[in-house]
Design a protein around this motif. Structure first.
Motif, PDB file in Angstrom:
ATOM      1  N   CYS A  58     -34.498 -13.436 -22.913  1.00 51.81           N
ATOM      2  CA  CYS A  58     -33.476 -13.494 -23.968  1.00 51.81           C
ATOM      3  C   CYS A  58     -33.117 -14.955 -24.308  1.00 51.81           C
ATOM      4  CB  CYS A  58     -32.252 -12.744 -23.435  1.00 51.81           C
ATOM      5  SG  CYS A  58     -30.720 -13.139 -24.236  1.00 51.81           S
ATOM      6  N   CYS A  83     -26.688  -6.536 -18.466  1.00 51.00           N
ATOM      7  CA  CYS A  83     -27.687  -7.548 -18.821  1.00 51.00           C
ATOM      8  C   CYS A  83     -28.690  -7.706 -17.690  1.00 51.00           C
ATOM      9  CB  CYS A  83     -26.970  -8.871 -19.086  1.00 51.00           C
ATOM     10  SG  CYS A  83     -28.096 -10.219 -19.386  1.00 51.00           S
ATOM     11  N   HIS A  88     -30.128 -16.755 -22.746  1.00 50.14           N
ATOM     12  CA  HIS A  88     -30.376 -17.266 -21.393  1.00 50.14           C
ATOM     13  C   HIS A  88     -31.253 -18.509 -21.418  1.00 50.14           C
ATOM     14  CE1 HIS A  88     -28.630 -14.030 -18.835  1.00 50.14           C
ATOM     15  NE2 HIS A  88     -28.555 -13.489 -20.026  1.00 50.14           N
ATOM     16  N   HIS A  90     -24.596  -3.838 -30.848  1.00 52.24           N
ATOM     17  CA  HIS A  90     -25.096  -5.036 -30.151  1.00 52.24           C
ATOM     18  C   HIS A  90     -24.702  -6.317 -30.893  1.00 52.24           C
ATOM     19  CE1 HIS A  90     -26.997  -6.739 -26.768  1.00 52.24           C
ATOM     20  NE2 HIS A  90     -28.013  -7.257 -27.396  1.00 52.24           N
ATOM     21  N   LEU A  91     -25.293  -7.418 -30.461  1.00 47.80           N
ATOM     22  CA  LEU A  91     -24.880  -8.727 -30.987  1.00 47.80           C
ATOM     23  C   LEU A  91     -25.284  -8.884 -32.461  1.00 47.80           C
ATOM     24  CD1 LEU A  91     -26.097 -10.560 -27.810  1.00 47.80           C
ATOM     25  CD2 LEU A  91     -23.716 -10.475 -28.543  1.00 47.80           C
ATOM     26  N   HIS A 132     -32.170  -7.211 -30.087  1.00 49.06           N
ATOM     27  CA  HIS A 132     -32.316  -8.655 -29.882  1.00 49.06           C
ATOM     28  C   HIS A 132     -33.574  -8.925 -29.059  1.00 49.06           C
ATOM     29  CE1 HIS A 132     -31.239 -12.765 -28.768  1.00 49.06           C
ATOM     30  NE2 HIS A 132     -31.386 -12.425 -27.508  1.00 49.06           N
ATOM     31  N   CYS A 158     -34.098  -8.565 -25.114  1.00 49.34           N
ATOM     32  CA  CYS A 158     -33.005  -7.822 -24.462  1.00 49.34           C
ATOM     33  C   CYS A 158     -33.404  -6.363 -24.320  1.00 49.34           C
ATOM     34  CB  CYS A 158     -31.730  -7.932 -25.299  1.00 49.34           C
ATOM     35  SG  CYS A 158     -30.390  -6.955 -24.600  1.00 49.34           S
TER      36      CYS A 158
HETATM   37  S1  SF4 Z   1     -28.705 -10.033 -25.420  1.00 47.11           S
HETATM   38 FE1  SF4 Z   1     -29.269  -8.679 -23.703  1.00 47.11          FE
HETATM   39  S2  SF4 Z   1     -30.453  -9.965 -22.287  1.00 47.11           S
HETATM   40 FE2  SF4 Z   1     -29.359 -11.317 -23.701  1.00 47.11          FE
HETATM   41  S3  SF4 Z   1     -27.428 -11.854 -22.715  1.00 47.11           S
HETATM   42 FE3  SF4 Z   1     -27.017 -10.048 -23.957  1.00 47.11          FE
HETATM   43  S4  SF4 Z   1     -27.360  -8.284 -22.618  1.00 47.11           S
HETATM   44 FE4  SF4 Z   1     -28.303 -10.066 -21.648  1.00 47.11          FE
END
Ligand code: SF4
Length: 420
Positions: A121, A149, A124, A283-284, A363, A366
């Motif tokens: 990801c 995660c 990270h 999600h993001l 993403h 992820c």
């Molecule tokens: S997008 Fe997924 S892998 Fe990346 S920080 Fe968030 S939960 Fe973790």
């Protein structure tokens, strides 16, 4: 945009000069902090102007004062950090701000050159790159959990072992029952001893209870806000929805967070009824994406109803048994455990918010965001809720496909418009 791009270039150029690069990052954030304080964006609701301000403070504090900070991620027991009065810096927040400063690619490349797999990801990778290039100041400790995660455990072990930052990883079971709650609580007690030792400060149980009380009061306003968001149009932006991850997660229990949700819930009541479609995001959100900005930033036709992460746990917490309450919160976060738990929660939130459609963002790198997308699709189909799954990257602009996004999004919105 060009100013930020050039500023990002300057940070990238100084990646081999860590103290200068860090100063540039801090200066960039400080200038933005002054800008949002002095030149408020009057097109935004006052609550969001306030959110802008506090989020910049939240990310600057640990950079300016690392001796009072810890590395963490979104799903950690923030209440413990606040009870020790330390400033958490989350992987997700820092990497998002690198992206905001348009320098995320340099840190991602740095990590990949060290041998970090490119499938990890990007949040990270950017954080690892910033730690390993010595740009991020070292905190006193790091605390994370195994929940949600799957990248967390390895990232924290890697960065902490390389920098000698002491860390604690809280093991979180999938199921919630008395035993699993006691198991997490026992680890929280160890975390408290760990923090007492590192900060040379006695833990104050009453202080923790007050923080949880504040969290409960805050959640009343969050729920009130949701109720009105289901009815009224309220101008928002992709970035503000991502900023809300600060207040819904690691800064929950803080006075500033309480003030923000109070302002938000008061303000939304005075906005007009929503006439456009309500789109709920899972999600993001890639906040930098030009097509998504065009469709969802303060657009009366398509009200962005926020993302599921901002509503992943809002139950009342028993402040008289704070460690048990925090354990329950961590275990019962809707992203922990079987995916059916998350689906049930998404349906419930979509219902409260009167969502006309759901977009799931997978993403890159992820597993949890892409792993359950077919299950979610099936369930929403049964509920007759239009669903779109899109791939992309929350922060790495190089992985955003503008043309493809435009085609798919427009086709989807046409379906949504024709359905009702
Ligand atoms: S997008 Fe997924 S892998 Fe990346 S920080 Fe968030 S939960 Fe973790």
């Amino acid at each position: 945009m060009d100013i930020i791009k050039n500023y990002g270039k300057l940070i990238k150029k100084n990646i081999s000069n860590p103290s200068k690069a860090l100063n540039l990052v801090k200066l960039g954030l400080s200038i933005e902090n002054i800008r949002v304080n002095k030149f408020k964006d009057k097109s935004l609701p006052k609550s969001f102007q306030y959110l802008n301000k506090i989020c910049l403070k939240f990310v600057l504090d640990p950079l300016k004062n690392p001796q009072k900070s810890c590395w963490t991620n979104l799903f950690s027991p923030c209440e413990l950090f606040h009870s020790f009065n330390i400033n958490p810096l989350s992987i997700e927040a820092m990497s998002s701000f690198f992206s905001g400063l348009m320098c995320e690619d340099a840190f991602i490349n740095y990590a990949e050159k060290l041998g970090i797999n490119d499938t990890l990801c990007s949040y990270h990778k950017a954080f690892i790159g910033a730690v390993q290039s010595k740009i991020l100041p070292l905190p006193k400790l790091a605390i994370t959990t195994t929940s949600i995660c799957d990248a967390n455990t390895n990232t924290f072990k890697y960065i902490c072992n390389n920098t000698n930052v002491p860390y604690y990883i809280i093991d979180v079971p999938y199921e919630h029952n008395k035993e699993s709650e006691a198991y997490v609580s026992s680890q929280l007690k160890e975390v408290i001893v760990f923090m007492e030792d590192i900060f040379q400060k006695k833990f104050d149980l009453n202080n923790l209870k007050q923080i949880i009380k504040k969290e409960n009061e805050t959640n009343k306003y969050r729920k009130e806000y949701m109720k009105y968001l289901g009815i009224n149009f309220f101008p928002t932006t992709l970035t503000l929805e991502m900023y809300m991850l600060f207040t819904s997660h690691i800064f929950m229990g803080k006075e500033e967070t309480y003030i923000f949700y109070k302002m938000l819930s008061d303000e939304i009541k005075h906005y007009p009824y929503r006439e456009g479609k309500g789109i709920f995001w899972v999600h993001l959100i890639p906040f930098y994406h030009p097509i998504l900005k065009e469709y969802f930033n303060s657009n009366k036709d398509y009200q962005l109803l926020g993302c599921d992460l901002n509503y992943d746990y809002m139950d009342h917490m028993d402040y008289n048994n704070p460690l048990e309450a925090i354990s329950k919160k961590i275990i019962l976060n809707h992203g922990n455990g079987p995916y059916e738990r998350k689906i049930a929660s998404i349906l419930n939130i979509s219902n409260i918010l009167n969502a006309d459609a759901v977009i799931n963002f997978c993403h890159w790198g992820c597993r949890q965001s892409s792993g359950g997308s077919m299950l979610l699709k099936e369930r929403l189909k049964n509920e007759n809720i239009p669903y779109l799954s899109i791939d992309g990257d929350g922060i790495d602009r190089r992985n955003s496909h503008v043309g493809q996004m435009k085609t798919r999004l427009e086709a989807f919105l046409e379906i949504v418009n024709n359905k009702y």
